[in-house]
Enzyme design. Structure first.
Site, PDB file in Angstrom:
ATOM      1  CB  SER A  33      -0.932   0.002   1.220  1.00 39.69           C
ATOM      2  OG  SER A  33      -0.189  -0.197   2.411  1.00 39.69           O
ATOM      3  CG  ASN A 120      -3.706  -5.294  12.954  1.00 40.99           C
ATOM      4  OD1 ASN A 120      -3.202  -5.151  11.838  1.00 40.99           O
ATOM      5  ND2 ASN A 120      -4.023  -6.484  13.457  1.00 40.99           N
ATOM      6  CB  THR A 165     -42.127  24.162  -7.898  1.00 46.53           C
ATOM      7  OG1 THR A 165     -43.264  24.592  -8.644  1.00 46.53           O
ATOM      8  CG2 THR A 165     -42.037  24.956  -6.601  1.00 46.53           C
ATOM      9  CG  HIS A 166     -42.834  20.805 -10.859  1.00 46.42           C
ATOM     10  ND1 HIS A 166     -42.991  19.471 -10.570  1.00 46.42           N
ATOM     11  CD2 HIS A 166     -43.625  21.482  -9.981  1.00 46.42           C
ATOM     12  CE1 HIS A 166     -43.868  19.330  -9.578  1.00 46.42           C
ATOM     13  NE2 HIS A 166     -44.259  20.540  -9.197  1.00 46.42           N
ATOM     14  CB  SER A 287     -15.617  26.571 -27.758  1.00 49.59           C
ATOM     15  OG  SER A 287     -15.546  25.836 -28.964  1.00 49.59           O
ATOM     16  CE  LYS A 293     -20.407  26.818 -26.063  1.00 52.13           C
ATOM     17  NZ  LYS A 293     -20.723  25.450 -26.408  1.00 52.13           N
ATOM     18  CD  GLU A 300     -20.126  22.090 -18.473  1.00 50.20           C
ATOM     19  OE1 GLU A 300     -19.399  23.061 -18.763  1.00 50.20           O
ATOM     20  OE2 GLU A 300     -20.435  21.220 -19.287  1.00 50.20           O
ATOM     21  CD  GLN A 332      -2.724  -2.662   2.192  1.00 51.27           C
ATOM     22  OE1 GLN A 332      -2.055  -2.888   3.178  1.00 51.27           O
ATOM     23  NE2 GLN A 332      -2.426  -3.144   1.001  1.00 51.27           N
ATOM     24  CE  LYS A 335      -4.189   2.664   5.110  1.00 48.04           C
ATOM     25  NZ  LYS A 335      -4.986   1.438   4.918  1.00 48.04           N
TER      26      LYS A 335
HETATM   27  N1  ARG Z   1      -1.014  -1.501   5.324  1.00 49.45           N
HETATM   28  C1  ARG Z   1      -1.948  -2.064   6.245  1.00 49.45           C
HETATM   29  C2  ARG Z   1      -3.328  -1.400   6.077  1.00 49.45           C
HETATM   30  O1  ARG Z   1      -3.369  -0.401   5.482  1.00 49.45           O
HETATM   31  C3  ARG Z   1      -1.476  -1.866   7.651  1.00 49.45           C
HETATM   32  C4  ARG Z   1      -1.988  -2.875   8.610  1.00 49.45           C
HETATM   33  C5  ARG Z   1      -1.416  -4.208   8.321  1.00 49.45           C
HETATM   34  N2  ARG Z   1      -1.733  -5.145   9.330  1.00 49.45           N
HETATM   35  C6  ARG Z   1      -1.548  -6.454   9.142  1.00 49.45           C
HETATM   36  N3  ARG Z   1      -1.888  -7.226  10.113  1.00 49.45           N
HETATM   37  N4  ARG Z   1      -1.093  -6.925   7.998  1.00 49.45           N
HETATM   38  O2  ARG Z   1      -4.320  -1.899   6.537  1.00 49.45           O
END
Ligand code: ARG
Length: 468
Positions: A33, A120, A165-166, A287, A293, A300, A332, A335
């Site tokens: 990651s 974790n 409205t509408h 444009s 334009k 948009e 994971q 993110k």
């Molecule tokens: N890169 C992992 C994540 O974003 C970190 C946690 C990893 N924990 C594990 N037990 N492999 O979730």
């Protein structure tokens, strides 16, 4: 003990003790990651510094080691900020990249940092800190947008425009009233982010892998050091849930929906057919083929941003659904969705704020449009009720007949003669013309929250006070 040399140099130095071989290249690609979670570096280092200081205070680390670690982490951060840090996919994620570099810089003490902690609780902490910062940034962006809207509202508090409205002409409203409707919406958006922020502001750090730890850690101390209100009360919950990210995304989705509606209005209003507003050159494009334009591209794109933001919301909900406690690697996948949604929401907010600040409302076009389409028909019906004591349903019918007559004559309601009016209902007097003008119409709607300029000005004042 530590730093036992790897028997197999391919195995991961962070967890490779029981592994004889390194991962397949595809395994490494799906597992890593670091390509995106490097954005968590400042939070990761802040969390580790707080953890190290706490370990020393609790006698789990020596003061000397903690100091060396905390200093080394600052060096790592400065390398990352300077762009000189060499991120490694083999080291999977930001947590292991930082720790590995720390070891290169400070040596043996680096291996002690991970005492009483797991990736974790580390990632849950880092990500909470990151999302918390985004809540603050979005709230600030919303505030700026509200202020830009308040300026527009104040400048045209009593300008009349058609209310729809509408998307059919309904009743005249004021420009200020229309702008203030968005101030209210973005105000609720702000409070949604504030509520999400308050709920997420608890520290997962110290939950360790899932069960807590046997070391005598002080979770209150790390929570306080990281600006959290308190530690999370259940270690399984702390490492398992991503509801804070989901609350951010759902608040973002609602906010993006509001932005999208406003953007759509700006697209319509800036068209040649409406001419309600002109957008500044700074927020328009031309444009390449049609020289006349001026396109509302920013509006948009803001209108479209809801697509990916809602997409992120659905994606993360789907990832989380059905996951057993506690941590699973599925998480994971949280993110990139949140990063993308946050970046795009911030951009949309900034673009909308710029556009609103720069745009010019066309008072004459607004008023001309407000006066057409029989927009004061309700005022006429109300007059019949008030002055002639007519039941509203009858008044509605009489007014409908008069609208039909005006339509046939291709004129507006105030253009009908008194004789025309009296041919439909004999008791109508010329006092009726007093309510048929759009200015009188809006001025009469003084009920709380109504469109009358006095009401609008009162709301502007209330918001100005609240936002100052
Ligand atoms: N890169 C992992 C994540 O974003 C970190 C946690 C990893 N924990 C594990 N037990 N492999 O979730």
């Amino acid at each position: 003990m530590s730093d036992a040399p790897d028997t197999n140099s391919q195995a991961n130095t962070m967890w490779g003790g029981r592994f004889a071989a390194g991962p397949d290249a595809i395994m490494e690609a799906i597992n890593a990651s670091i390509g995106y979670d490097q954005r968590l570096a400042p939070q990761d280092i802040e969390g580790s510094r707080a953890h190290a200081a706490m370990l020393a205070r609790q006698g789990i680390l020596t003061d000397k080691d903690a100091e060396v670690i905390r200093e080394g982490l600052l060096t790592v951060l400065s390398e990352i900020e300077a762009g000189s840090f060499n991120f490694s996919t083999a080291l999977e994620d930001i947590h292991m990249n930082v720790e590995a570099r720390l070891k290169e810089i400070v040596g043996e003490p680096a291996g002690r940092l991970h005492t009483a902690r797991s990736r974790n609780d580390q990632v849950a902490t880092d990500f909470r800190l990151w999302v918390r910062d985004q809540c603050d940034a979005v709230m600030e962006g919303l505030l700026a947008l509200q202020n830009a809207l308040l300026d527009q509202a104040e400048a045209g508090a009593d300008w009349v425009m058609p209310g729809f409205t509408h998307l059919q002409t309904a009743q005249p409203v004021t420009w200020g009233h229309h702008m203030m409707a968005y101030v209210e919406m973005f105000g609720r958006d702000r409070s949604r982010f504030a509520g999400a922020r308050a709920r997420m502001n608890e520290s997962p750090l110290g939950a360790a892998a899932l069960a807590g730890t046997s070391f005598p850690i002080d979770r209150e101390a790390t929570a306080a050091a990281l600006g959290f209100d308190r530690p999370m009360a259940n270690s399984l919950d702390a490492v398992s849930d991503r509801d804070f990210a989901l609350e951010f995304l759902s608040s973002a989705t609602i906010c993006a929906m509001h932005l999208s509606r406003m953007a759509e209005e700006l697209v319509i209003w800036s068209s040649a057919q409406f001419r309600f507003v002109s957008l500044s050159d700074r927020f328009s494009t031309g444009s390449s083929i049609m020289p006349q334009k001026k396109n509302p591209d920013a509006a948009e794109l803001i209108r479209a941003k809801i697509g990916r933001i809602l997409g992120a919301n659905v994606a993360l909900l789907t990832v989380m659904k059905g996951l057993p406690l506690a941590y699973s690697k599925d998480m994971q996948e949280d993110k990139e969705q949140v990063f993308d949604a946050a970046d795009n929401l911030m951009l949309a907010l900034a673009a909308m704020t710029g556009m609103v600040g720069d745009m010019t409302a066309n008072r004459e076009s607004l008023e001309a449009a407000a006066s057409s389409g029989f927009s004061t028909a309700t005022d006429l019906a109300d007059w019949l009720v008030r002055e002639l004591n007519m039941p509203f349903r009858d008044a509605h019918h009489v007014t409908g007949t008069l609208v039909g007559m005006a339509e046939a004559k291709q004129c507006d309601l105030p253009d009908l003669s008194l004789e025309d009016m009296q041919s439909v209902h004999a008791e109508i007097t010329d006092a009726v013309y007093g309510v048929l003008g759009v200015h009188n119409s809006v001025a009469s709607r003084t009920s709380y929250g109504g469109t009358a300029p006095v009401q609008v000005l009162a709301q502007i004042e209330r918001w100005r006070e609240q936002l100052s």
